[in-house]
Design an enzyme around this catalytic site. Sequence first.
Site, PDB file in Angstrom:
ATOM      1  N   ARG A 105      -2.300  -8.938  -1.634  1.00  0.00           N
ATOM      2  CA  ARG A 105      -3.486  -9.663  -2.088  1.00  0.00           C
ATOM      3  C   ARG A 105      -3.679  -9.532  -3.591  1.00  0.00           C
ATOM      4  O   ARG A 105      -4.040 -10.474  -4.261  1.00  0.00           O
ATOM      5  CB  ARG A 105      -4.729  -9.102  -1.375  1.00  0.00           C
ATOM      6  CG  ARG A 105      -5.038  -9.803  -0.080  1.00  0.00           C
ATOM      7  CD  ARG A 105      -6.181  -9.127   0.596  1.00  0.00           C
ATOM      8  NE  ARG A 105      -5.968  -7.673   0.602  1.00  0.00           N
ATOM      9  CZ  ARG A 105      -6.812  -6.782   1.104  1.00  0.00           C
ATOM     10  NH1 ARG A 105      -7.934  -7.181   1.614  1.00  0.00           N
ATOM     11  NH2 ARG A 105      -6.540  -5.500   1.094  1.00  0.00           N
ATOM     12  N   HIS A 155       5.974   2.609  19.347  1.00  0.00           N
ATOM     13  CA  HIS A 155       4.938   2.995  18.372  1.00  0.00           C
ATOM     14  C   HIS A 155       5.082   4.466  17.946  1.00  0.00           C
ATOM     15  O   HIS A 155       4.189   5.288  18.198  1.00  0.00           O
ATOM     16  CB  HIS A 155       3.537   2.720  18.921  1.00  0.00           C
ATOM     17  CG  HIS A 155       2.499   2.558  17.833  1.00  0.00           C
ATOM     18  ND1 HIS A 155       1.383   1.772  17.968  1.00  0.00           N
ATOM     19  CD2 HIS A 155       2.417   3.096  16.586  1.00  0.00           C
ATOM     20  CE1 HIS A 155       0.660   1.835  16.857  1.00  0.00           C
ATOM     21  NE2 HIS A 155       1.273   2.642  16.005  1.00  0.00           N
ATOM     22  N   GLY A 166       0.857  -1.192   0.000  1.00  0.00           N
ATOM     23  CA  GLY A 166       0.000   0.000   0.000  1.00  0.00           C
ATOM     24  C   GLY A 166       0.891   1.239   0.000  1.00  0.00           C
ATOM     25  O   GLY A 166       2.086   1.168  -0.314  1.00  0.00           O
ATOM     26  N   GLU A 221       0.112  -4.152  23.062  1.00  0.00           N
ATOM     27  CA  GLU A 221       0.661  -2.841  23.371  1.00  0.00           C
ATOM     28  C   GLU A 221      -0.032  -2.183  24.563  1.00  0.00           C
ATOM     29  O   GLU A 221      -1.260  -2.290  24.644  1.00  0.00           O
ATOM     30  CB  GLU A 221       0.456  -1.946  22.128  1.00  0.00           C
ATOM     31  CG  GLU A 221       1.718  -1.324  21.642  1.00  0.00           C
ATOM     32  CD  GLU A 221       1.517  -0.680  20.285  1.00  0.00           C
ATOM     33  OE1 GLU A 221       1.735  -1.369  19.277  1.00  0.00           O
ATOM     34  OE2 GLU A 221       1.154   0.497  20.269  1.00  0.00           O
ATOM     35  N   ALA A 237       3.667  -2.049  11.278  1.00  0.00           N
ATOM     36  CA  ALA A 237       2.237  -2.140  10.931  1.00  0.00           C
ATOM     37  C   ALA A 237       1.413  -2.258  12.220  1.00  0.00           C
ATOM     38  O   ALA A 237       1.080  -1.238  12.838  1.00  0.00           O
ATOM     39  CB  ALA A 237       2.015  -3.307   9.988  1.00  0.00           C
ATOM     40  N   ARG A 238       1.115  -3.473  12.620  1.00  0.00           N
ATOM     41  CA  ARG A 238       0.429  -3.703  13.888  1.00  0.00           C
ATOM     42  C   ARG A 238       1.036  -4.943  14.532  1.00  0.00           C
ATOM     43  O   ARG A 238       1.331  -5.934  13.841  1.00  0.00           O
ATOM     44  CB  ARG A 238      -1.074  -3.932  13.664  1.00  0.00           C
ATOM     45  CG  ARG A 238      -1.873  -2.671  13.386  1.00  0.00           C
ATOM     46  CD  ARG A 238      -1.951  -1.741  14.598  1.00  0.00           C
ATOM     47  NE  ARG A 238      -2.777  -0.570  14.357  1.00  0.00           N
ATOM     48  CZ  ARG A 238      -2.327   0.603  13.912  1.00  0.00           C
ATOM     49  NH1 ARG A 238      -1.033   0.769  13.647  1.00  0.00           N
ATOM     50  NH2 ARG A 238      -3.148   1.615  13.743  1.00  0.00           N
TER      51      ARG A 238
HETATM   52  C1  GLV Z   1      -0.811   4.459  13.543  1.00  0.00           C
HETATM   53  O1  GLV Z   1      -0.380   3.477  14.025  1.00  0.00           O
HETATM   54  C2  GLV Z   1      -1.710   4.491  12.443  1.00  0.00           C
HETATM   55  O2  GLV Z   1      -2.290   3.466  12.051  1.00  0.00           O
HETATM   56  O3  GLV Z   1      -1.930   5.586  11.916  1.00  0.00           O
END
Ligand code: GLV
Length: 333
Positions: A191, A299, A169, A281, A251-252
């Site tokens: 994807r 983060h 992305g 987190e 990302a996460r």
């Molecule tokens: C931060 O982690 C966001 O998704 O903008």
Amino acid sequence: MTTTDGRTLVESPDNGTVVVTGRLPQPALEALRAAHQVDPWDSEELIPREELLRRVRGARALVTLVTERVDTALLDAAGPQLRVVANVAVGHDNVDVPACRERGVMVTNTPGVLTDATADLAMALVLMASRRLGEGERLVRSGQPWRWSMSLLLGRGLQGRTLGVVGLGEIGRATARRARAFGMRITYSSRSPADPGVVEDLGARRLPLEELLATADVVSLHCPLTPETRHLVGAEQLALMRSTAYLVNTARGPVVDEEALVDALRAGSIAGAGLDVYEDEPRVHPGLLELDTVVLLPHLGSATEETRCAMAERAATNVLAVLSGGQPPNPVA
Ligand code: GLV
């Protein structure tokens, strides 16, 4: 109605408040205040859940930070006047989007404005991990004697190495562009195939995830957290990676199985990792804290002054659009 701290709330459903769950830069708050009653949580402390459940009652809009969970309990507490949840982030895994949809509540995010800041941070983690910069910094600060030596904290260069981008992305592409400037080759998995122009520009080759993991020198994660991407990188996937490779996650956290990552790092089956996000987190897996081969940041992906202002401004614009009966610029698909 008067709030506990003495402010008057307008009770008409058409005039409910905009509840803001944390500190926002002033210009965004002012923009909201110019048109609406605004109830901001003005503290660096997290808003206690009970307080949030109380404050949202009758709200027409919620401006939420990634630290808040927007679930059915919160939506029910808000009530039927709620029109929009404007998340101040591009990721929106903290928001139960289907539950919002069911209630006719629009969800918006803040894409675009944090692309460069986050890609910069991903590249910083690539450099920190591969050049052992965290270890170097800790050594100097420790006060232990050190001197230049042919073998002091040798890392790996990036020139001619391959960056495997998982999720091409906006942020993945921006990271790939930076890596190209460092002489890296780009592979990606996603994807759907990326735009031919983008692929050509980056010289990027699309690979199945397994192949990307097996051939990259650095794997950088840029996919959203969804049920499909939770633990996308687990023991099996880490086992595919080269023992000289690094994993970077901006990302996460839950995209990576942290327990499996700790095992892989301990076993030396990958060379290191650079993490900005964590599974639970702000808790960090104690195993990660013990490992010198992992770089740990709190983060900070979008943490520049201008980016945070722009994110807040986006969120305010989205709220203002929905509350005036228009289409917000950034609805979550
Ligand atoms: C931060 O982690 C966001 O998704 O903008």
